[in-house]
Design a protein around this motif. Structure first.
Motif, PDB file in Angstrom:
ATOM      1  N   GLY A 101      28.852   7.259  -6.676  1.00 28.61           N
ATOM      2  CA  GLY A 101      28.314   7.764  -7.583  1.00 28.61           C
ATOM      3  C   GLY A 101      26.944   7.792  -7.902  1.00 28.61           C
ATOM      4  N   PHE A 102      26.155   7.184  -7.000  1.00 28.29           N
ATOM      5  CA  PHE A 102      24.828   7.131  -7.403  1.00 28.29           C
ATOM      6  C   PHE A 102      23.924   8.207  -6.663  1.00 28.29           C
ATOM      7  CE2 PHE A 102      26.026   2.805  -7.875  1.00 28.29           C
ATOM      8  CZ  PHE A 102      24.948   2.276  -8.631  1.00 28.29           C
ATOM      9  N   GLU A 103      22.758   8.648  -7.290  1.00 31.42           N
ATOM     10  CA  GLU A 103      22.100   9.796  -6.575  1.00 31.42           C
ATOM     11  C   GLU A 103      20.695   9.144  -5.975  1.00 31.42           C
ATOM     12  OE1 GLU A 103      21.111  13.358  -9.245  1.00 31.42           O
ATOM     13  OE2 GLU A 103      19.396  12.408  -9.245  1.00 31.42           O
ATOM     14  N   PHE A 104      20.475   9.741  -4.758  1.00 31.19           N
ATOM     15  CA  PHE A 104      19.271   9.184  -4.184  1.00 31.19           C
ATOM     16  C   PHE A 104      18.190   9.900  -4.982  1.00 31.19           C
ATOM     17  CE2 PHE A 104      15.828  10.667  -1.131  1.00 31.19           C
ATOM     18  CZ  PHE A 104      15.641   9.505  -0.475  1.00 31.19           C
ATOM     19  N   GLU A 105      17.114   8.976  -5.241  1.00 35.88           N
ATOM     20  CA  GLU A 105      16.050   9.419  -5.852  1.00 35.88           C
ATOM     21  C   GLU A 105      14.863   9.582  -5.013  1.00 35.88           C
ATOM     22  OE1 GLU A 105      13.358   7.666  -9.182  1.00 35.88           O
ATOM     23  OE2 GLU A 105      15.079   8.471 -10.095  1.00 35.88           O
ATOM     24  N   ARG A 106      14.489   8.355  -4.246  1.00 38.45           N
ATOM     25  CA  ARG A 106      13.201   8.638  -3.268  1.00 38.45           C
ATOM     26  C   ARG A 106      13.134   7.339  -2.522  1.00 38.45           C
ATOM     27  NH1 ARG A 106       8.582   5.762  -5.387  1.00 38.45           N
ATOM     28  NH2 ARG A 106       9.038   5.092  -7.479  1.00 38.45           N
ATOM     29  N   GLU A 107      12.587   7.594  -1.233  1.00 35.83           N
ATOM     30  CA  GLU A 107      12.169   6.303  -0.603  1.00 35.83           C
ATOM     31  C   GLU A 107      10.718   5.720  -0.976  1.00 35.83           C
ATOM     32  OE1 GLU A 107      12.756   6.560   3.749  1.00 35.83           O
ATOM     33  OE2 GLU A 107      14.492   8.003   3.467  1.00 35.83           O
ATOM     34  N   LEU A 108      10.739   4.411  -0.960  1.00 34.42           N
ATOM     35  CA  LEU A 108       9.234   3.864  -1.197  1.00 34.42           C
ATOM     36  C   LEU A 108       8.407   4.242  -0.076  1.00 34.42           C
ATOM     37  CD1 LEU A 108      10.225   0.205  -2.363  1.00 34.42           C
ATOM     38  CD2 LEU A 108       9.919   2.293  -3.478  1.00 34.42           C
ATOM     39  N   LYS A 109       7.241   4.464  -0.063  1.00 35.89           N
ATOM     40  CA  LYS A 109       6.315   4.542   0.681  1.00 35.89           C
ATOM     41  C   LYS A 109       6.094   3.634   1.590  1.00 35.89           C
ATOM     42  CE  LYS A 109       3.750   8.362  -2.014  1.00 35.89           C
ATOM     43  NZ  LYS A 109       2.914   8.531  -2.842  1.00 35.89           N
ATOM     44  N   ASP A 110       5.826   2.427   1.140  1.00 30.23           N
ATOM     45  CA  ASP A 110       5.532   1.187   1.842  1.00 30.23           C
ATOM     46  C   ASP A 110       6.337  -0.035   1.383  1.00 30.23           C
ATOM     47  OD1 ASP A 110       4.505  -0.962   3.361  1.00 30.23           O
ATOM     48  OD2 ASP A 110       2.532  -0.858   2.386  1.00 30.23           O
ATOM     49  N   ALA A 111       7.170  -0.436   2.198  1.00 31.12           N
ATOM     50  CA  ALA A 111       8.166  -1.585   1.612  1.00 31.12           C
ATOM     51  C   ALA A 111       7.961  -2.806   2.658  1.00 31.12           C
ATOM     52  CB  ALA A 111       9.655  -1.177   1.993  1.00 31.12           C
ATOM     53  N   GLY A 112       6.843  -2.557   3.523  1.00 31.56           N
ATOM     54  CA  GLY A 112       6.399  -3.685   4.396  1.00 31.56           C
ATOM     55  C   GLY A 112       6.797  -3.096   5.736  1.00 31.56           C
ATOM     56  N   GLU A 113       6.464  -3.950   6.904  1.00 32.18           N
ATOM     57  CA  GLU A 113       6.163  -3.539   8.224  1.00 32.18           C
ATOM     58  C   GLU A 113       7.769  -3.471   8.823  1.00 32.18           C
ATOM     59  OE1 GLU A 113       4.589  -5.016  12.349  1.00 32.18           O
ATOM     60  OE2 GLU A 113       3.903  -5.654  10.733  1.00 32.18           O
ATOM     61  N   HIS A 114       8.580  -4.563   8.083  1.00 36.04           N
ATOM     62  CA  HIS A 114       9.964  -4.765   8.823  1.00 36.04           C
ATOM     63  C   HIS A 114      11.136  -4.355   7.733  1.00 36.04           C
ATOM     64  CE1 HIS A 114       8.333  -6.763  11.923  1.00 36.04           C
ATOM     65  NE2 HIS A 114       7.635  -7.522  11.300  1.00 36.04           N
ATOM     66  N   HIS A 115      10.605  -3.678   6.640  1.00 36.42           N
ATOM     67  CA  HIS A 115      11.671  -3.538   5.518  1.00 36.42           C
ATOM     68  C   HIS A 115      11.690  -1.667   5.242  1.00 36.42           C
ATOM     69  CE1 HIS A 115      11.256  -7.748   5.276  1.00 36.42           C
ATOM     70  NE2 HIS A 115      12.349  -7.696   4.835  1.00 36.42           N
ATOM     71  N   TYR A 116      12.730  -1.212   4.599  1.00 37.30           N
ATOM     72  CA  TYR A 116      12.646   0.024   4.020  1.00 37.30           C
ATOM     73  C   TYR A 116      12.914  -0.343   2.333  1.00 37.30           C
ATOM     74  CZ  TYR A 116      17.811  -0.289   4.181  1.00 37.30           C
ATOM     75  OH  TYR A 116      19.143  -0.571   4.350  1.00 37.30           O
ATOM     76  N   GLY A 117      12.651   0.592   1.600  1.00 31.25           N
ATOM     77  CA  GLY A 117      13.027   0.596   0.047  1.00 31.25           C
ATOM     78  C   GLY A 117      13.455   1.939  -0.103  1.00 31.25           C
ATOM     79  N   ILE A 118      14.611   1.812  -1.212  1.00 28.81           N
ATOM     80  CA  ILE A 118      15.265   3.237  -1.483  1.00 28.81           C
ATOM     81  C   ILE A 118      15.506   2.898  -2.945  1.00 28.81           C
ATOM     82  CG2 ILE A 118      17.191   4.929  -1.352  1.00 28.81           C
ATOM     83  CD1 ILE A 118      17.844   3.947   1.597  1.00 28.81           C
ATOM     84  N   ILE A 119      15.098   3.967  -3.971  1.00 30.59           N
ATOM     85  CA  ILE A 119      15.607   3.932  -5.298  1.00 30.59           C
ATOM     86  C   ILE A 119      16.679   4.909  -5.463  1.00 30.59           C
ATOM     87  CG2 ILE A 119      14.743   4.499  -7.609  1.00 30.59           C
ATOM     88  CD1 ILE A 119      11.920   3.790  -6.577  1.00 30.59           C
ATOM     89  N   PHE A 120      17.984   4.518  -6.219  1.00 29.83           N
ATOM     90  CA  PHE A 120      18.866   5.367  -6.445  1.00 29.83           C
ATOM     91  C   PHE A 120      19.136   5.442  -8.050  1.00 29.83           C
ATOM     92  CE2 PHE A 120      20.184   3.397  -2.483  1.00 29.83           C
ATOM     93  CZ  PHE A 120      20.508   4.407  -1.690  1.00 29.83           C
ATOM     94  N   LYS A 121      19.495   6.414  -8.610  1.00 33.55           N
ATOM     95  CA  LYS A 121      19.911   6.415 -10.014  1.00 33.55           C
ATOM     96  C   LYS A 121      21.406   6.596 -10.202  1.00 33.55           C
ATOM     97  CE  LYS A 121      18.866  10.226 -12.467  1.00 33.55           C
ATOM     98  NZ  LYS A 121      18.261  11.425 -12.840  1.00 33.55           N
ATOM     99  N   ARG A 122      21.980   5.936 -11.239  1.00 35.48           N
ATOM    100  CA  ARG A 122      23.461   5.987 -11.526  1.00 35.48           C
ATOM    101  C   ARG A 122      23.677   7.301 -12.441  1.00 35.48           C
ATOM    102  NH1 ARG A 122      26.799   3.126 -16.239  1.00 35.48           N
ATOM    103  NH2 ARG A 122      28.772   4.007 -15.238  1.00 35.48           N
ATOM    104  N   ILE A 123      24.442   8.059 -11.965  1.00 34.08           N
ATOM    105  CA  ILE A 123      24.812   9.111 -12.715  1.00 34.08           C
ATOM    106  C   ILE A 123      26.222   9.298 -13.221  1.00 34.08           C
ATOM    107  CG2 ILE A 123      23.255  10.757 -11.325  1.00 34.08           C
ATOM    108  CD1 ILE A 123      25.710  11.424  -9.306  1.00 34.08           C
TER     109      ILE A 123
END
Length: 177
Positions: free
Chosen positions: A155-177
């Protein structure tokens, strides 16, 4: 790109002063301490970890930085109620470099949802891959696609990916709906 930089990542998350934040799997406070500075004395950071010695490191670092808005809590986020926080008590949840360690990911995400206020946000930062001795074992890597499906199912909504989470990482922001 560089190795994962907590301050650079948090700057992209854009936390406001006065916010309540749970850092689940806080380890030594790599995210909890800069978060405490961002939310200021009117904010609150709950540094939650299952390893008690890590919590002592967070406490020591908070004291060293004269941050009195950090509360180190022992908790198991793989159980509903396991963080020991009340329902809908935080504005944001940080899950940084720890989702790959979680065995019961579905219950973990439900616990995150339980403590997060409606419209609250989750910052997920995790390893893109296994890098031969650095990061998780290949079988433990949680891909961005898998993470997104896991949170959306709960039940979370994808908001966006981070532009730079580092060379070996990813970052995602979710919103509780």
């Amino acid at each position: 790109m560089s190795f994962s930089d907590p301050q650079k990542i948090l700057d992209q998350f854009k936390l406001n002063t006065g916010r309540a934040v749970a850092d689940i799997g806080s380890c030594g406070g790599y995210y909890a301490i800069p978060t405490a500075k961002m939310v200021g004395p009117m904010g609150r950071v709950y540094a939650i970890d299952i390893l008690k010695d890590m919590l002592q490191k967070v406490k020591n670092e908070a004291i060293r930085n004269q941050l009195y808005n950090v509360e180190a809590l022992w908790g198991n986020a793989e159980k509903l109620g396991g963080t020991r926080l009340a329902d809908a008590i935080v504005d944001a949840v940080l899950i940084c470099n720890s989702l790959f360690l979680v065995e019961d990911k579905n219950t973990f995400v439900l616990e995150v949802k339980r403590i997060l206020r409606p419209e609250g946000k989750v910052l997920l930062v995790d390893w893109k891959d296994s890098y031969g001795g650095m990061g998780p074992q290949p079988s433990h890597v949680v891909t961005p696609e898998t993470a997104r499906a896991l949170f959306e199912k709960a039940g979370f909504e994808f908001e966006r990916e981070l532009k730079d989470a580092g060379e070996h990482h990813y970052g995602i922001i979710f919103k509780r709906i």
